[in-house]
Scaffold this motif. Structure first.
Motif, PDB file in Angstrom:
ATOM      1  N   GLU A 187       0.878  -1.187   0.000  1.00 12.71           N
ATOM      2  CA  GLU A 187       0.000   0.000   0.000  1.00 12.71           C
ATOM      3  C   GLU A 187       0.904   1.223   0.000  1.00 12.71           C
ATOM      4  N   PRO A 188       0.652   2.204  -0.888  1.00 10.89           N
ATOM      5  CA  PRO A 188       1.505   3.389  -0.867  1.00 10.89           C
ATOM      6  C   PRO A 188       1.245   4.258   0.361  1.00 10.89           C
ATOM      7  N   ALA A 189       2.272   4.967   0.809  1.00 16.17           N
ATOM      8  CA  ALA A 189       2.113   5.847   1.977  1.00 16.17           C
ATOM      9  C   ALA A 189       2.979   7.088   1.807  1.00 16.17           C
ATOM     10  N   ASP A 190       2.522   8.199   2.402  1.00 19.20           N
ATOM     11  CA  ASP A 190       3.302   9.446   2.374  1.00 19.20           C
ATOM     12  C   ASP A 190       4.280   9.490   3.538  1.00 19.20           C
ATOM     13  N   THR A 191       3.847   8.953   4.672  1.00 24.50           N
ATOM     14  CA  THR A 191       4.735   8.876   5.836  1.00 24.50           C
ATOM     15  C   THR A 191       4.648   7.467   6.392  1.00 24.50           C
ATOM     16  N   ILE A 192       5.802   6.874   6.618  1.00 23.04           N
ATOM     17  CA  ILE A 192       5.840   5.572   7.294  1.00 23.04           C
ATOM     18  C   ILE A 192       6.675   5.782   8.553  1.00 23.04           C
ATOM     19  N   ILE A 193       6.110   5.339   9.672  1.00 23.83           N
ATOM     20  CA  ILE A 193       6.841   5.511  10.940  1.00 23.83           C
ATOM     21  C   ILE A 193       6.970   4.149  11.600  1.00 23.83           C
ATOM     22  N   SER A 194       8.096   3.925  12.248  1.00 22.32           N
ATOM     23  CA  SER A 194       8.270   2.671  12.972  1.00 22.32           C
ATOM     24  C   SER A 194       8.990   2.946  14.284  1.00 22.32           C
ATOM     25  N   TRP A 195       8.319   2.623  15.394  1.00 18.50           N
ATOM     26  CA  TRP A 195       8.876   2.815  16.734  1.00 18.50           C
ATOM     27  C   TRP A 195       9.564   1.536  17.154  1.00 18.50           C
ATOM     28  N   TYR A 196      10.845   1.589  17.305  1.00 15.57           N
ATOM     29  CA  TYR A 196      11.636   0.482  17.830  1.00 15.57           C
ATOM     30  C   TYR A 196      11.461  -0.817  17.021  1.00 15.57           C
ATOM     31  N   PRO A 197      11.655  -0.774  15.704  1.00 15.73           N
ATOM     32  CA  PRO A 197      11.562  -2.014  14.916  1.00 15.73           C
ATOM     33  C   PRO A 197      12.679  -2.977  15.320  1.00 15.73           C
ATOM     34  N   PHE A 198      12.432  -4.257  15.157  1.00 11.70           N
ATOM     35  CA  PHE A 198      13.445  -5.260  15.509  1.00 11.70           C
ATOM     36  C   PHE A 198      14.513  -5.306  14.418  1.00 11.70           C
ATOM     37  N   VAL A 199      15.754  -5.129  14.816  1.00 12.46           N
ATOM     38  CA  VAL A 199      16.845  -5.229  13.836  1.00 12.46           C
ATOM     39  C   VAL A 199      17.891  -6.259  14.260  1.00 12.46           C
ATOM     40  N   THR A 200      17.754  -6.802  15.471  1.00  7.21           N
ATOM     41  CA  THR A 200      18.612  -7.906  15.931  1.00  7.21           C
ATOM     42  C   THR A 200      17.704  -8.951  16.596  1.00  7.21           C
ATOM     43  N   PRO A 201      18.172 -10.216  16.685  1.00 11.93           N
ATOM     44  CA  PRO A 201      17.271 -11.271  17.179  1.00 11.93           C
ATOM     45  C   PRO A 201      16.912 -11.169  18.671  1.00 11.93           C
ATOM     46  N   ALA A 202      17.828 -10.677  19.519  1.00 14.65           N
ATOM     47  CA  ALA A 202      17.564 -10.728  20.971  1.00 14.65           C
ATOM     48  C   ALA A 202      16.240 -10.042  21.365  1.00 14.65           C
ATOM     49  N   PRO A 203      15.968  -8.811  20.896  1.00 15.72           N
ATOM     50  CA  PRO A 203      14.693  -8.195  21.280  1.00 15.72           C
ATOM     51  C   PRO A 203      13.471  -8.929  20.734  1.00 15.72           C
ATOM     52  N   VAL A 204      13.658  -9.648  19.623  1.00 15.12           N
ATOM     53  CA  VAL A 204      12.539 -10.415  19.053  1.00 15.12           C
ATOM     54  C   VAL A 204      12.076 -11.458  20.070  1.00 15.12           C
ATOM     55  N   LEU A 205      13.069 -12.170  20.641  1.00 14.51           N
ATOM     56  CA  LEU A 205      12.729 -13.199  21.624  1.00 14.51           C
ATOM     57  C   LEU A 205      12.244 -12.572  22.921  1.00 14.51           C
ATOM     58  N   ALA A 206      12.859 -11.470  23.324  1.00 20.91           N
ATOM     59  CA  ALA A 206      12.424 -10.792  24.554  1.00 20.91           C
ATOM     60  C   ALA A 206      10.968 -10.338  24.426  1.00 20.91           C
ATOM     61  N   TRP A 207      10.574 -10.037  23.206  1.00 20.89           N
ATOM     62  CA  TRP A 207       9.205  -9.575  22.935  1.00 20.89           C
ATOM     63  C   TRP A 207       8.270 -10.770  22.706  1.00 20.89           C
ATOM     64  N   ARG A 208       8.777 -11.960  22.878  1.00 23.65           N
ATOM     65  CA  ARG A 208       8.045 -13.238  22.730  1.00 23.65           C
ATOM     66  C   ARG A 208       7.528 -13.460  21.309  1.00 23.65           C
ATOM     67  N   MET A 209       8.354 -13.060  20.348  1.00 20.41           N
ATOM     68  CA  MET A 209       7.991 -13.280  18.951  1.00 20.41           C
ATOM     69  C   MET A 209       8.888 -14.387  18.386  1.00 20.41           C
ATOM     70  N   PRO A 210       8.373 -15.269  17.505  1.00 16.87           N
ATOM     71  CA  PRO A 210       9.247 -16.303  16.932  1.00 16.87           C
ATOM     72  C   PRO A 210      10.239 -15.703  15.935  1.00 16.87           C
ATOM     73  N   LEU A 211      11.436 -16.301  15.889  1.00 14.99           N
ATOM     74  CA  LEU A 211      12.468 -15.768  14.984  1.00 14.99           C
ATOM     75  C   LEU A 211      12.086 -15.944  13.517  1.00 14.99           C
ATOM     76  N   GLY A 212      11.165 -16.868  13.238  1.00 13.35           N
ATOM     77  CA  GLY A 212      10.710 -17.051  11.858  1.00 13.35           C
ATOM     78  C   GLY A 212      10.053 -15.799  11.291  1.00 13.35           C
ATOM     79  N   LEU A 213       9.558 -14.929  12.169  1.00 14.67           N
ATOM     80  CA  LEU A 213       8.927 -13.682  11.693  1.00 14.67           C
ATOM     81  C   LEU A 213       9.950 -12.556  11.544  1.00 14.67           C
ATOM     82  N   PHE A 214      11.196 -12.839  11.932  1.00 16.10           N
ATOM     83  CA  PHE A 214      12.223 -11.791  11.914  1.00 16.10           C
ATOM     84  C   PHE A 214      12.918 -11.781  10.549  1.00 16.10           C
ATOM     85  N   ALA A 215      12.547 -10.817   9.704  1.00 11.98           N
ATOM     86  CA  ALA A 215      13.140 -10.700   8.365  1.00 11.98           C
ATOM     87  C   ALA A 215      13.334  -9.211   8.084  1.00 11.98           C
ATOM     88  N   PRO A 216      14.296  -8.578   8.792  1.00 10.31           N
ATOM     89  CA  PRO A 216      14.390  -7.116   8.721  1.00 10.31           C
ATOM     90  C   PRO A 216      14.626  -6.566   7.317  1.00 10.31           C
TER      91      PRO A 216
END
Ligand SMILES: C[S@@+](CC[C@H](N)C(=O)[O-])C[C@H]1O[C@@H](n2cnc3c(N)ncnc32)[C@H](O)[C@@H]1O
Length: 283
Positions: free
Chosen positions: A188-217
């Motif tokens: 979907e096109p957007a004029d502004t895209i904002i992201s607060w604290y996106p996951f860019v390393t695996p450790a916070p992904v697990l701390a946030w209780r998300m599976p690493l399979g969803l981590f594709a930065p």
């Protein structure tokens, strides 16, 4: 209130020692086990799409009593400047957190010498339950605002899901919605895209209780770049310089061009790391 543009993103990258974005990540056995457990819950909630009904926060009517004078003063300024009173619609803590996000955006725009945005399509990437939809509406005054969250049906101990909370938070906000989707696949096109604290390393992904399979930065940042309109802006908030540097590499690899950065030293709520806010465009 002081805001300082301390670093260019190259400066962040120089500050970075040994933290590399996981191009082809190798996970430990412990990480894999934790990820497997989170994947079970993720699959269950995604298939169940559980809703107990809209969760409406009881409005506090007033700010938290234990706020300091400087916090109260800053909140008073934000209320006047943006015509908001979040405590009339939500819990005192949710209200304070909304003032905090609004304050970060206000300080940043002042620091960058940019005028307050108005209109346009705004996407918020990775919205959790979109508790800060009101702050985004107040600041961006968008034509439409969409919060996109991949794990939107996570169930809380009280039996309500993120979806239920999000419906409560967007209720009454014009042209504002919450979408459960993987943003890497959200076209979907957007004029502004904002992201607060996106996951860019695996450790916070697990701390946030998300599976690493969803981590594709890289896929996520590439989608951000392709959804962004040619004159649009991508605004990203990271925790501290290391995370900002890691995220900056993904942005560059996705073809985004660095515009501005700010390290916000004075925040309304204490944070373990100063938020680093960067701004990117397509050209
Ligand atoms: C660190 S949390 C930040 C949550 C929220 N932005 C906030 O400030 O409270 C990152 C969020 O991004 C979501 N997320 C991660 N990858 C995503 C993706 N590909 N698409 C949509 N949401 C994603 C996670 O589920 C999580 O809720």
């Amino acid at each position: 209130m002081t805001t300082e543009s301390l670093y260019s993103v190259t400066g962040f990258e120089q500050a970075l020692s040994g933290v590399r974005p996981p191009d082809s990540p190798r996970y430990t056995v412990c990480q894999r086990l934790r990820s497997g457990y989170h994947a079970l819950w993720y699959r269950l909630s995604d298939q169940l799409r559980w809703s107990r009904g809209i969760y409406r926060e009881q409005p506090a009517g007033q700010l938290l009593t234990e706020l300091s004078n400087s916090q109260r003063t800053r909140v008073a300024v934000l209320r006047r400047q943006f015509g908001v009173e979040f405590e009339r619609q939500c819990h005192a803590l949710t209200a304070l957190k909304n003032y905090e996000y609004l304050d970060l955006l206000a300080q940043t725009w002042t620091d960058w010498g940019m005028s307050r945005p108005a209109g346009g399509v705004v996407h918020d990437v990775g919205s959790s339950n979109f508790w800060y939809a009101r702050a985004l509406r107040a600041f961006f005054r968008p034509t439409t605002l969409t919060g996109i969250e991949v794990e939107g049906y996570r169930i809380y101990p009280n039996g309500y899901s993120r979806w239920d909370y999000a419906q409560g938070y967007v209720q009454g906000l014009p042209r504002t919605k919450f979408v459960v989707a993987d943003y890497a696949k959200y076209v979907e096109p957007a004029d502004t895209i904002i992201s607060w604290y996106p996951f860019v390393t695996p450790a916070p992904v697990l701390a946030w209780r998300m599976p690493l399979g969803l981590f594709a930065p890289q896929a996520l940042f590439s989608r951000i770049a392709s959804n962004l309109n040619p004159s649009g802006l991508f605004v990203m908030i990271n925790q501290g310089p290391n995370e900002a540097a890691c995220a900056a590499r993904f942005c560059r690899k996705a073809g985004l061009v660095f515009r501005h950065s700010t390290e916000v030293r004075t925040t309304l709520r204490a944070r373990p790391m100063p938020p680093i806010i960067t701004c990117w465009s397509r050209c």
